[in-house]
Write an enzyme that holds these catalytic residues in place. Structure first.
Site, PDB file in Angstrom:
ATOM      1  N   MET A 153       0.847  -1.197   0.000  1.00  0.00           N
ATOM      2  CA  MET A 153       0.000   0.000   0.000  1.00  0.00           C
ATOM      3  C   MET A 153       0.886   1.251   0.000  1.00  0.00           C
ATOM      4  SD  MET A 153      -3.381  -1.002   2.127  1.00  0.00           S
ATOM      5  CE  MET A 153      -2.739  -0.703   3.746  1.00  0.00           C
TER       6      MET A 153
ATOM      7  N   GLY B 119      11.315  -2.995   5.197  1.00  0.00           N
ATOM      8  CA  GLY B 119      10.592  -4.273   5.155  1.00  0.00           C
ATOM      9  C   GLY B 119      10.098  -4.559   3.739  1.00  0.00           C
ATOM     10  N   HIS B 120       9.576  -3.523   3.068  1.00  0.00           N
ATOM     11  CA  HIS B 120       9.112  -3.714   1.690  1.00  0.00           C
ATOM     12  C   HIS B 120      10.296  -4.003   0.753  1.00  0.00           C
ATOM     13  CE1 HIS B 120       5.804  -1.032   3.304  1.00  0.00           C
ATOM     14  NE2 HIS B 120       5.107  -2.049   2.819  1.00  0.00           N
TER      15      HIS B 120
ATOM     16  N   GLY C 245       4.979 -10.082   3.672  1.00  0.00           N
ATOM     17  CA  GLY C 245       5.740 -10.080   4.919  1.00  0.00           C
ATOM     18  C   GLY C 245       5.069 -10.946   5.978  1.00  0.00           C
TER      19      GLY C 245
ATOM     20  N   SER D 172       6.972  -0.887  10.093  1.00  0.00           N
ATOM     21  CA  SER D 172       5.581  -0.754   9.654  1.00  0.00           C
ATOM     22  C   SER D 172       5.357   0.674   9.187  1.00  0.00           C
ATOM     23  CB  SER D 172       4.644  -1.050  10.833  1.00  0.00           C
ATOM     24  OG  SER D 172       3.346  -0.580  10.546  1.00  0.00           O
TER      25      SER D 172
HETATM   26  O1  PAF Z   1      -0.058  -5.843   3.521  1.00  0.00           O
HETATM   27  C1  PAF Z   1      -0.486  -4.907   2.815  1.00  0.00           C
HETATM   28  O2  PAF Z   1       0.190  -3.899   2.587  1.00  0.00           O
HETATM   29  C2  PAF Z   1      -1.876  -5.014   2.215  1.00  0.00           C
HETATM   30  O3  PAF Z   1      -2.761  -5.644   3.077  1.00  0.00           O
HETATM   31  C3  PAF Z   1      -1.876  -5.694   0.831  1.00  0.00           C
HETATM   32  C4  PAF Z   1      -1.411  -7.142   0.904  1.00  0.00           C
HETATM   33  C5  PAF Z   1      -0.983  -4.923  -0.128  1.00  0.00           C
HETATM   34  C6  PAF Z   1      -3.298  -5.701   0.260  1.00  0.00           C
HETATM   35  O4  PAF Z   1      -3.801  -4.414   0.128  1.00  0.00           O
END
Ligand code: PAF
Length: 288
Positions: A37, A43-44, A154, A192
């Site tokens: 999102m 983390g991403h 994650g 987060s």
């Molecule tokens: O974990 C997230 O960021 C969201 O729940 C996801 C998996 C992108 C779905 O909108």
């Protein structure tokens, strides 16, 4: 002079995404998807690096999904930082950002939801009604839109990962779901996007969540009664300055059945509120 890495291009529509993915496929490339999102952090980026181990081209979707937020949740406030996100993704070599509009994802007349029983119930499902069907619906769409070989999620959102594994299996979606360990700050706080909401005092208190998970897991491993260890953990979280504990529970690592004893690989999961921010975390608990 160090070269500035090129920003990944942005696809805004399903048609554009599919055109690019089809070109990669024609060239023989494998494709992985990292659904996000946005408001990207380390983390991403770890998800992108893992995705690159499974594919030649990594698509990162950035979509703040309205249908997974409850009416009193932070959909409007959720950080939207596309330029910074692209710059971060350039440093790890993501091939494409897929950032559809809400209208592209949910066109006029959209009427379908994916809902998963069992693993969606309890834990975050108890305090966030509709959340997991919102997640399952958008992730199903993203998987069908990008049709990747693999998709990375994650472990920090452990219940979400279990829900996704369940519907991918149930719906025979041909994709490998890869879970990626949680990335933490030096003091243990799980990375987060919502950490950005914390005041200085709240940020200082927040690592108590991970500390409590570790202490509670150690107590259970050492033979403490599960109920008593969980109760002590809840008290420790409140004593550290959290205003409430939504849950602190021991569940089976696969399928998330509640556990009264450590009789199989388990997961300790927590959600608690500090100020106005709700934080979640979890760790594995294995028997000796
Ligand atoms: O974990 C997230 O960021 C969201 O729940 C996801 C998996 C992108 C779905 O909108």
């Amino acid at each position: 002079m160090t070269a500035i890495p090129a920003l990944p291009p942005v696809a805004r529509s399903v048609a554009e995404l599919r055109r690019i993915v089809a070109e990669w496929r024609a060239a023989g490339h494998k494709v992985a998807l990292v659904p996000t999102m946005g408001a990207l952090h380390d983390g991403h980026l770890a998800l992108v690096r893992e995705a690159q181990r499974h594919a030649d081209k990594v698509v990162v979707s950035i979509f703040v999904n309205p249908i997974q937020f409850g009416p009193n949740e932070d959909f409007d406030a959720y950080p939207r930082t596309l330029d910074a996100d692209r710059a971060a993704l350039a440093t790890v070599g993501a091939a494409l950002v897929y950032a559809p509009t809400v209208g592209e994802m949910y066109p006029e007349g959209f009427a379908t939801t994916i809902s998963v029983t069992g693993v969606s119930e309890g834990l975050c499902g108890a305090t966030r009604p509709g959340h997991f069907s919102g997640v399952a619906t958008v992730v199903t769409k993203l998987l069908l839109q990008a049709q990747p070989d693999a998709a990375c999620f994650g472990e920090k959102d452990y219940q979400q990962l279990q829900v996704i594994r369940r519907f991918v299996r149930d719906l025979d979606i041909p994709v490998e779901i890869v879970g990626v360990p949680t990335v933490r700050e030096a003091d243990g706080l799980a990375r987060s996007s919502r950490n950005a909401y914390l005041s200085v005092e709240e940020r200082a208190a927040a690592p108590a969540l991970h500390r409590t998970l570790s202490d509670t897991a150690a107590a259970i491993r050492a033979g403490a009664a599960v109920d008593a260890a969980l109760e002590a953990g809840r008290r420790a979280i409140l004593a550290a300055g959290f205003v409430s504990v939504d849950y602190l529970e021991l569940r089976a690592a696969e399928g998330l059945a509640p556990l009264a004893a450590l009789d199989r690989p388990a997961r300790l999961l927590v959600a608690a509120r500090i100020g106005k921010t709700r934080l979640i975390d979890n760790i594995p608990v294995e028997g000796a």
